[in-house]
Design a protein around this motif. Sequence first.
Motif, PDB file in Angstrom:
ATOM      1  N   UNK A  13      40.707  42.289  42.018  1.00 13.30           N
ATOM      2  CA  UNK A  13      42.314  42.576  41.902  1.00 13.30           C
ATOM      3  C   UNK A  13      42.932  42.351  40.355  1.00 13.30           C
ATOM      4  N   UNK A  14      42.401  41.201  39.727  1.00 19.86           N
ATOM      5  CA  UNK A  14      42.665  40.967  38.391  1.00 19.86           C
ATOM      6  C   UNK A  14      42.229  42.040  37.546  1.00 19.86           C
ATOM      7  N   UNK A  15      41.048  42.563  37.717  1.00 19.56           N
ATOM      8  CA  UNK A  15      40.314  43.637  36.808  1.00 19.56           C
ATOM      9  C   UNK A  15      41.269  44.914  37.149  1.00 19.56           C
ATOM     10  N   UNK A  16      41.657  45.017  38.371  1.00 12.70           N
ATOM     11  CA  UNK A  16      42.671  46.180  38.891  1.00 12.70           C
ATOM     12  C   UNK A  16      44.015  46.251  37.885  1.00 12.70           C
ATOM     13  N   UNK A  17      44.737  44.934  37.817  1.00 17.26           N
ATOM     14  CA  UNK A  17      45.728  44.635  37.291  1.00 17.26           C
ATOM     15  C   UNK A  17      45.586  44.862  35.751  1.00 17.26           C
ATOM     16  N   UNK A  18      44.479  44.633  35.182  1.00 24.19           N
ATOM     17  CA  UNK A  18      44.170  44.709  33.882  1.00 24.19           C
ATOM     18  C   UNK A  18      44.132  46.346  33.485  1.00 24.19           C
ATOM     19  N   UNK A  19      43.662  47.072  34.301  1.00 24.01           N
ATOM     20  CA  UNK A  19      43.900  48.518  33.997  1.00 24.01           C
ATOM     21  C   UNK A  19      45.257  49.082  34.004  1.00 24.01           C
ATOM     22  N   UNK A  20      45.987  48.598  35.294  1.00 27.27           N
ATOM     23  CA  UNK A  20      47.354  48.804  35.620  1.00 27.27           C
ATOM     24  C   UNK A  20      48.424  48.451  34.225  1.00 27.27           C
ATOM     25  N   UNK A  21      47.875  47.405  33.698  1.00 24.28           N
ATOM     26  CA  UNK A  21      48.775  47.216  32.620  1.00 24.28           C
ATOM     27  C   UNK A  21      48.486  47.883  31.231  1.00 24.28           C
ATOM     28  N   UNK A  22      47.082  48.321  31.327  1.00 30.36           N
ATOM     29  CA  UNK A  22      46.561  48.667  30.057  1.00 30.36           C
ATOM     30  C   UNK A  22      47.188  50.495  30.237  1.00 30.36           C
ATOM     31  N   UNK A  23      47.205  51.019  31.220  1.00 24.21           N
ATOM     32  CA  UNK A  23      47.711  52.210  31.542  1.00 24.21           C
ATOM     33  C   UNK A  23      49.126  52.637  31.209  1.00 24.21           C
ATOM     34  N   UNK A  24      49.750  51.354  31.520  1.00 20.40           N
ATOM     35  CA  UNK A  24      51.242  51.478  31.447  1.00 20.40           C
ATOM     36  C   UNK A  24      51.888  51.195  29.988  1.00 20.40           C
ATOM     37  N   UNK A  25      51.168  50.506  29.084  1.00 17.53           N
ATOM     38  CA  UNK A  25      51.422  49.893  27.735  1.00 17.53           C
ATOM     39  C   UNK A  25      50.676  50.691  26.685  1.00 17.53           C
ATOM     40  N   UNK A  26      49.421  50.943  26.837  1.00 17.11           N
ATOM     41  CA  UNK A  26      48.661  51.336  25.932  1.00 17.11           C
ATOM     42  C   UNK A  26      49.278  52.307  24.779  1.00 17.11           C
ATOM     43  N   UNK A  27      50.049  53.404  25.487  1.00 19.36           N
ATOM     44  CA  UNK A  27      50.476  54.477  24.635  1.00 19.36           C
ATOM     45  C   UNK A  27      51.613  53.904  23.867  1.00 19.36           C
ATOM     46  N   UNK A  28      52.356  52.800  24.110  1.00 20.05           N
ATOM     47  CA  UNK A  28      53.409  52.640  23.606  1.00 20.05           C
ATOM     48  C   UNK A  28      53.708  52.312  22.236  1.00 20.05           C
ATOM     49  N   UNK A  29      52.472  51.308  21.714  1.00 14.90           N
ATOM     50  CA  UNK A  29      52.663  50.848  20.332  1.00 14.90           C
ATOM     51  C   UNK A  29      51.989  51.957  19.465  1.00 14.90           C
ATOM     52  N   UNK A  30      51.022  52.707  20.046  1.00 16.25           N
ATOM     53  CA  UNK A  30      50.494  54.109  19.103  1.00 16.25           C
ATOM     54  C   UNK A  30      51.631  55.155  18.861  1.00 16.25           C
ATOM     55  N   UNK A  31      52.471  55.399  20.184  1.00 14.69           N
ATOM     56  CA  UNK A  31      53.255  56.360  20.023  1.00 14.69           C
ATOM     57  C   UNK A  31      54.513  56.145  18.841  1.00 14.69           C
ATOM     58  N   UNK A  32      54.618  54.706  18.961  1.00 14.40           N
ATOM     59  CA  UNK A  32      55.916  54.284  17.824  1.00 14.40           C
ATOM     60  C   UNK A  32      55.635  54.125  16.767  1.00 14.40           C
TER      61      UNK A  32
END
Length: 447
Positions: A13-32
């Motif tokens: 479930x921790x691995x799943x959480x890592x992907x959830x955090x990744x999918x939610x946040x990865x685009x933000x610093x790149x876009x900004x």
Amino acid sequence: MNSGRITPKVALAGVQWMFFILANTIVVPITLGQLFGLPPGQIAFTLQISCILTGAVCILQALAGHRFAVMDGPSGVWWGITLSLVAAASASGTPVAEIGGGLAAGFMLAGLLMAVLGGLGFSRQLTKWFTPVVMSISLFLLAVQLIMHFFEGMLDIQPSGHMNGPVAALSVGIAVLVGILTVKGRGPLANFSMLIGITAGWIAFDLLFPSAGGKAAVHEASATPLFPWGAPRLDAGILIAAFIVGLINMSNTVTALHTAGQLYGQAPTEGQHRRSFLITGVSSIIAPLFGQLPFGTFVSSLGLLESTRILHRQALAIGGALFLALGLVPQLGQWFAALPISVGSAVLFVAYLQMFGTAFRAIQSQGIDARGFYRIAVPLLLGISIMNTPAAVFAELPLFLRPLVGNGLVVGILASVVLEFLARRAAQAQAELKLPGVRTEPLKAEG
């Protein structure tokens, strides 16, 4: 709350959480980073810092803060405000560095506001303003805003404005798979529906589109100065917006913890609110130093909890640690940053459908009658209408009003707070005057 023992199920479930955090946040610093014209190496550095800060905050919240499996990350409300302000600055010819510097000061003010007010027990006052009805409106509007965002990501819309048909078809297939596993699956299939969807979808995407350009582009990180968006400067309009949006951001924390408490079967204590606000506030003060958005508690985490039915806070801590490792090991972070945006969007589209159900059940529990129904319809439909209104419509407004009036989530929540206040005052006045109440019948479905 739950056992501290780390089982294979919790670890996965921790691995799943890592992907959830990744999918939610990865685009933000790149876009900004692209929005503020940062060089590729600097964007890569902000991406690493984003992973480290977000992972550390999630660990702290899970183990010492609110102690629920509810993540913290770059605030969605602040993301919308930032995009709006930069777009308005570009249209008016204002240097982007001026807006960036004003935002840096505003972000730090918002973080200080959260840490201080939270530590003083301001959550009690927020709870009075943000009633169950307001919290439900907040959940509805967040669900709509996020679903719209991830639906666009699923379609892989090109610069021409057209969708990428084959990629969109794969996205729909992934969403259907995750939906079936979530609703019909049993045991591990339901618990890890998101992880299965992301893994299978990523493999299918690489097999079907080996040369596709729908992945986040990353480069080797290079040294970067503090405040990469611009040196902090005081801007009265942005500071006013920061104060209002800071309170909205705090209300999201109250909503998230209140709703999470229902899933856990225990209401969050004042101590949990204080610790949560302190951690989120301090991290929000640090964030602008490295070109990051202020942090916020993700109400959307509830969709993951309801979909997977795994409430262990240790799973979030493991996910946060894995995400932090992506920032400490650049090669690893760059590989995971290549997760196709359409795949992540398809999985999150399904996960966030649960938020709509949570909000709907909360509204049902209030027993809203025919007259009170307008307290739901007005802020909800007003917020959705603004979400679908082009930003250019608000170009004639003063700069400090544009990001507020042009943000459907902010307007909807504020409208709901005002309507609830007026309804409460009317009820009090009627009780004081001992006027006979007007009897209204609950709405009933026709047929």
